[in-house]
Design a protein around this motif. Structure first.
Motif: not given
Length: 343
Positions: A6-15, A66-73, A80-84
């Motif tokens: 997992v790659v976690v994108v966005g490290c704010g409070s909700m993350a 080699g990630a296969n799952l991204v968490m967009d927070i 749109h950019h992160v997801c695509t």
């Protein structure tokens, strides 16, 4: 190697909530944290005891780990950019609501998910609660018969400070999608049209419209009425809203906190009575799942494992997003909006 890198994108409070609910899973390894400021990502790694890589670019993070799952927070304008980017690099995506900032971006994400065979599942945590599951159970069982009306009242007075106080439409843009999505979940129907009146009542501390009344026609013929305010001091509802669902045989209600119940026309001879007697039906609240974010994450992971779409897959969730943006268009134009073209 774990099943999900997992790659976690966005490290704010909700993350922090996402990371805490994810890192304990035996099938997950968080391999990277990504933020526009590396120091924010490093602070999150330190906070959660993670030794993963730190990046400022999501594509580089995916390629090098080699990630296969991204968490967009991230914030909505970045979804749109992160997801695509993630979908094009062969990753599935779990993302925060709303799934995109505009309907055009949302439709593009859906099209790319179809093209790549990958998925975006959206965090709609308020579906995951034993009481709302019990309310749907009452409806599904035919307890109140065929339904014609569903209503949700949401009246609270949060003094957030910060960006929400300055937003043009803080209630609808930042919160109402939860209630709209709950309505779709409860009756298994989709929006057809909406009329919305937004306003900012006396005493409001918000710059934009903190209150709204929305009337939706749904695909099964049901009418859904949302009444809400974020500047309503006193007698607050639950954050889950207060619900009333009326059917041909009776009514189901849920105050958002306690177990729901139904009242239906009672047994025995009632012909000729001005007001009929009613029998109370208690809901089954034995749903075994986790509540909130963790429950939604459980469903997202289960969908990947079982090779199916999650309950909140983007192809479904775009309809909840249409309820938000359609309501805003109605409020600004002063007319009823046909939602057929939205999704």
């Amino acid at each position: 190697m774990s099943a999900y890198r997992v790659v976690v994108v966005g490290c704010g409070s909700m993350a922090n909530v996402w990371v805490e609910d994810t890192k304990g899973r035996h099938d997950v390894e968080i391999v990277a944290l990504v933020d526009i400021k590396a120091e924010f990502a490093q602070a999150m790694a330190d906070r959660h005891g993670l030794t993963c890589a730190i990046y400022t670019d999501v594509e580089q993070a995916i390629q090098e780990t080699g990630a296969n799952l991204v968490m967009d927070i991230t914030i909505p304008s970045s979804h749109h950019h992160v997801c695509t980017s993630a979908l094009r690099h062969g990753c599935d995506v779990f993302g925060e609501k709303p799934m995109a900032a505009t309907m055009e971006e949302a439709r593009a994400i859906v099209a790319l998910a179809e093209q790549t065979g990958k998925s975006l599942s959206v965090m709609q945590n308020r579906r995951y609660n034993a009481n709302i599951r019990a309310l749907r159970g009452l409806i599904d069982a035919g307890t109140i018969g065929r339904i014609g009306y569903i209503g949700a009242d949401f009246f609270l007075a949060p003094h957030f400070g910060g960006f929400r106080d300055a937003m043009e439409s803080p209630l609808i843009l930042d919160m109402a999608i939860h209630t709209f999505d709950q309505a779709r979940f409860l009756i298994k129907a989709d929006p057809v049209s909406v009329y919305c009146h937004e306003f900012n009542p006396p005493g409001s501390w918000y710059a934009g419209s903190a209150s709204a009344i929305c009337i939706y026609e749904m695909s099964d013929g049901t009418v859904f009425c949302y009444r809400g305010s974020w500047s309503a001091e006193g007698a607050p509802t639950s954050w889950e809203s207060a619900w009333r669902v009326t059917g041909e045989l009776g009514t189901a209600v849920w105050d958002g906190e306690h177990a729901p119940f139904a009242e239906i026309v009672g047994p025995g001879e009632q012909a000729g009575k001005f007001l009929r007697e009613h029998a109370r039906i208690e809901a089954d609240v034995s749903w075994p799942g986790h509540s909130g974010h963790r429950g939604c994450l459980d469903e997202m992971f289960a969908a990947l494992q079982e090779g199916r779409r999650a309950e909140t897959d983007c192809r479904d969730n775009i309809k909840s997003m249409a309820m938000v943006l359609g309501a805003l268009e109605s409020a600004r134009s002063g007319r009823k909006i046909d939602l057929a073209a939205y999704y």
